[in-house]
Design an enzyme around this catalytic site. Sequence first.
Site, mmCIF file in Angstrom:
data_model
loop_
_atom_site.group_PDB
_atom_site.id
_atom_site.type_symbol
_atom_site.label_atom_id
_atom_site.label_comp_id
_atom_site.label_asym_id
_atom_site.label_seq_id
_atom_site.Cartn_x
_atom_site.Cartn_y
_atom_site.Cartn_z
ATOM 1 N N SER A 7 0.822 -1.222 0.000
ATOM 2 C CA SER A 7 0.000 0.000 0.000
ATOM 3 C C SER A 7 0.850 1.264 0.000
ATOM 4 O O SER A 7 0.454 2.293 0.542
ATOM 5 C CB SER A 7 -0.918 0.000 1.221
ATOM 6 O OG SER A 7 -0.127 -0.037 2.404
ATOM 7 N N GLY A 8 2.032 1.187 -0.616
ATOM 8 C CA GLY A 8 2.837 2.399 -0.785
ATOM 9 C C GLY A 8 2.371 3.136 -2.039
ATOM 10 O O GLY A 8 1.298 2.842 -2.603
ATOM 11 N N ILE A 9 3.196 4.059 -2.486
ATOM 12 C CA ILE A 9 2.806 4.903 -3.617
ATOM 13 C C ILE A 9 2.621 4.076 -4.897
ATOM 14 O O ILE A 9 1.690 4.325 -5.669
ATOM 15 C CB ILE A 9 3.817 6.062 -3.754
ATOM 16 C CG1 ILE A 9 3.455 7.116 -2.686
ATOM 17 C CG2 ILE A 9 3.817 6.665 -5.158
ATOM 18 C CD1 ILE A 9 4.419 8.259 -2.543
ATOM 19 N N GLU A 102 18.583 18.342 -6.127
ATOM 20 C CA GLU A 102 19.217 17.290 -5.327
ATOM 21 C C GLU A 102 20.500 16.844 -6.011
ATOM 22 O O GLU A 102 20.735 17.171 -7.190
ATOM 23 C CB GLU A 102 18.267 16.100 -5.162
ATOM 24 C CG GLU A 102 17.094 16.402 -4.248
ATOM 25 C CD GLU A 102 16.199 15.196 -4.011
ATOM 26 O OE1 GLU A 102 16.067 14.800 -2.854
ATOM 27 O OE2 GLU A 102 15.644 14.661 -4.964
ATOM 28 N N HIS A 212 22.310 6.363 1.776
ATOM 29 C CA HIS A 212 22.017 7.805 1.805
ATOM 30 C C HIS A 212 23.029 8.460 2.748
ATOM 31 O O HIS A 212 23.280 7.957 3.838
ATOM 32 C CB HIS A 212 20.586 8.038 2.306
ATOM 33 C CG HIS A 212 20.083 9.424 2.034
ATOM 34 N ND1 HIS A 212 20.549 10.527 2.710
ATOM 35 C CD2 HIS A 212 19.180 9.884 1.143
ATOM 36 C CE1 HIS A 212 19.932 11.611 2.250
ATOM 37 N NE2 HIS A 212 19.090 11.246 1.288
ATOM 38 N N ARG A 257 25.044 10.668 -4.472
ATOM 39 C CA ARG A 257 25.040 10.258 -3.064
ATOM 40 C C ARG A 257 25.991 9.109 -2.742
ATOM 41 O O ARG A 257 26.396 8.967 -1.591
ATOM 42 C CB ARG A 257 23.627 9.977 -2.561
ATOM 43 C CG ARG A 257 22.803 9.037 -3.346
ATOM 44 C CD ARG A 257 21.458 8.831 -2.687
ATOM 45 N NE ARG A 257 20.569 9.976 -2.798
ATOM 46 C CZ ARG A 257 19.237 9.884 -2.716
ATOM 47 N NH1 ARG A 257 18.680 8.722 -2.505
ATOM 48 N NH2 ARG A 257 18.487 10.935 -2.803
ATOM 49 N N HIS A 313 19.525 2.927 2.160
ATOM 50 C CA HIS A 313 18.364 3.765 1.878
ATOM 51 C C HIS A 313 17.450 3.157 0.809
ATOM 52 O O HIS A 313 16.234 3.248 0.919
ATOM 53 C CB HIS A 313 18.880 5.132 1.410
ATOM 54 C CG HIS A 313 17.815 6.097 1.034
ATOM 55 N ND1 HIS A 313 16.820 6.490 1.918
ATOM 56 C CD2 HIS A 313 17.568 6.778 -0.120
ATOM 57 C CE1 HIS A 313 16.027 7.370 1.315
ATOM 58 N NE2 HIS A 313 16.443 7.541 0.076
ATOM 59 N N ARG A 348 21.055 5.161 -8.208
ATOM 60 C CA ARG A 348 19.794 5.858 -8.508
ATOM 61 C C ARG A 348 19.936 7.366 -8.356
ATOM 62 O O ARG A 348 20.441 7.860 -7.352
ATOM 63 C CB ARG A 348 18.703 5.357 -7.558
ATOM 64 C CG ARG A 348 17.362 6.023 -7.748
ATOM 65 C CD ARG A 348 16.331 5.410 -6.836
ATOM 66 N NE ARG A 348 16.635 5.644 -5.443
ATOM 67 C CZ ARG A 348 16.243 6.709 -4.752
ATOM 68 N NH1 ARG A 348 15.537 7.668 -5.329
ATOM 69 N NH2 ARG A 348 16.555 6.820 -3.470
#
Length: 480
Positions: A7-9, A102, A212, A257, A313, A348
């Site tokens: 039920s995430g995005i 970012e 991260h 990152r 992360h 990513r």
Amino acid sequence: MIYIIGSGIAGLSAAIALRRAGYDVTVITKELHGGSSYVSKGGIAAATAIDDSPQMHAEDTLRVGDGLCDVEAVRYFTSEAPVIIEELIRMGFEFDKDLRLEGGHFRRRVHHKTDETGRVLTEFLLKEAVGLGVNIVEDELMALQIGDGVIRGFVTRERGLISNVDYLVLAMGGYAYLWQYTSNPSTNTGDGVAIALRAGAVVSDMEFVQFHPTITTLGGETMLLTETLRGEGARIVNELGERFAFNYHERGELAPRDVLSRAIYMELMNGHRVYMDLSDIEDFDRKFPGVSDFLGRHGLSNKDRVPIYPGAHFTIGGLRVNVRGETNIKGLYAIGEVADTGLHGANRLASNSLLEALVMGFNLPRYLSEPWDGPRLDDGLLVTIKLRDNGPLMSIDEVRRVNWEYVGILRSGEGLRKAVDLYERVNMAVSTKESNAALVSYLTAYAALLRTESRGTHYRVDYPGKDINWQKRIYFRVSP
Ligand code: SIN
């Protein structure tokens, strides 16, 4: 009925789109507000600014992905990105007006809602899904039932076997909780990847775990300090006030990152303390209410230096799919972090993950009626493994310790071999949380041991350079 697990995005956008297309939809979730979506901070990358283009977004994605991106996937997601932003706005989602910057991006293209995009967007999508009549139940996936390479059914903890299933959508997230230091909630232990792998799905890119650079823990509460803070002027300093990131990369705090995570890790290993200095950010409380509240709860403000450390992360690897989400098992889709489309390559680009989840979710219905294509396995290395079905289990805490020590930010052949040996003694065939965690960790360590080079998020101290012979993917499947 179409079932979506998670039920995430990713799961909620698929549920909304499928419901709108006229399907009955049930979402099965282990924990409604668990998972990474709810705590994700940055936003959604999309080239909508006048000085930007999907082509430039694609170039940034490819550069950061370090030679392993699937170019077709990159083109697809970066060109779908503005469409998905438009769709969310049409649905009534109110992004903040400014675009944020970012690490790794050469343009301001991060669409956000203050510093709490994940929470606000998840709640928005949940409300929309419930309003459309999506059925949401709490339960847990235990196994898949496959016949002749086609999904037939699945088993949950509470409901037992659900059969006569034509389509099943896995949106179960990744497994970055399995490192001792992490930004992830405890739900992210790799169940989706492990369960589908046991049922015959192919996985790929398991060695690429993104760390991260800027996580903090104050008074026992952990928070990701979003990269957009650095885009707005936050500095990384050691206890002497030195901005040491420039010693590692010309873009300093805005380096990709992986570079910054290694820089901070090395600084900490060399006995320094590392902080984020937020004092230069104008209008801090309005721009970053989530961070401001968090600091306030712990007696700090943006005028104080905040201690930081890097941690796991995002897991780039997962169930191999094409951009439609089709796995090699007909009828079984995987979308979001549980899947690996090749968009991210070996590393990513920030805010490309919510993008990928939304595009895969919202676009799913348009592919349901088309012939099944499945993922292309390019000429990488396909490894077939046999799962040990006896022996002890390893506790999640132990898995986290092993991964941090041997499969972490700096890796070596010797450490990776130790991790592989430890996991090979464990029962990885049963469907328990511990066994799932050991299985995905085993594949991560194994792939990292095989990859005798450094690329993207994967850094080997014994092979610090990139090797053109390794410009290929590692795939795993279990022997039938
Ligand atoms: C962040 O806000 O730094 C995280 C965003 C991401 O992981 O894409």
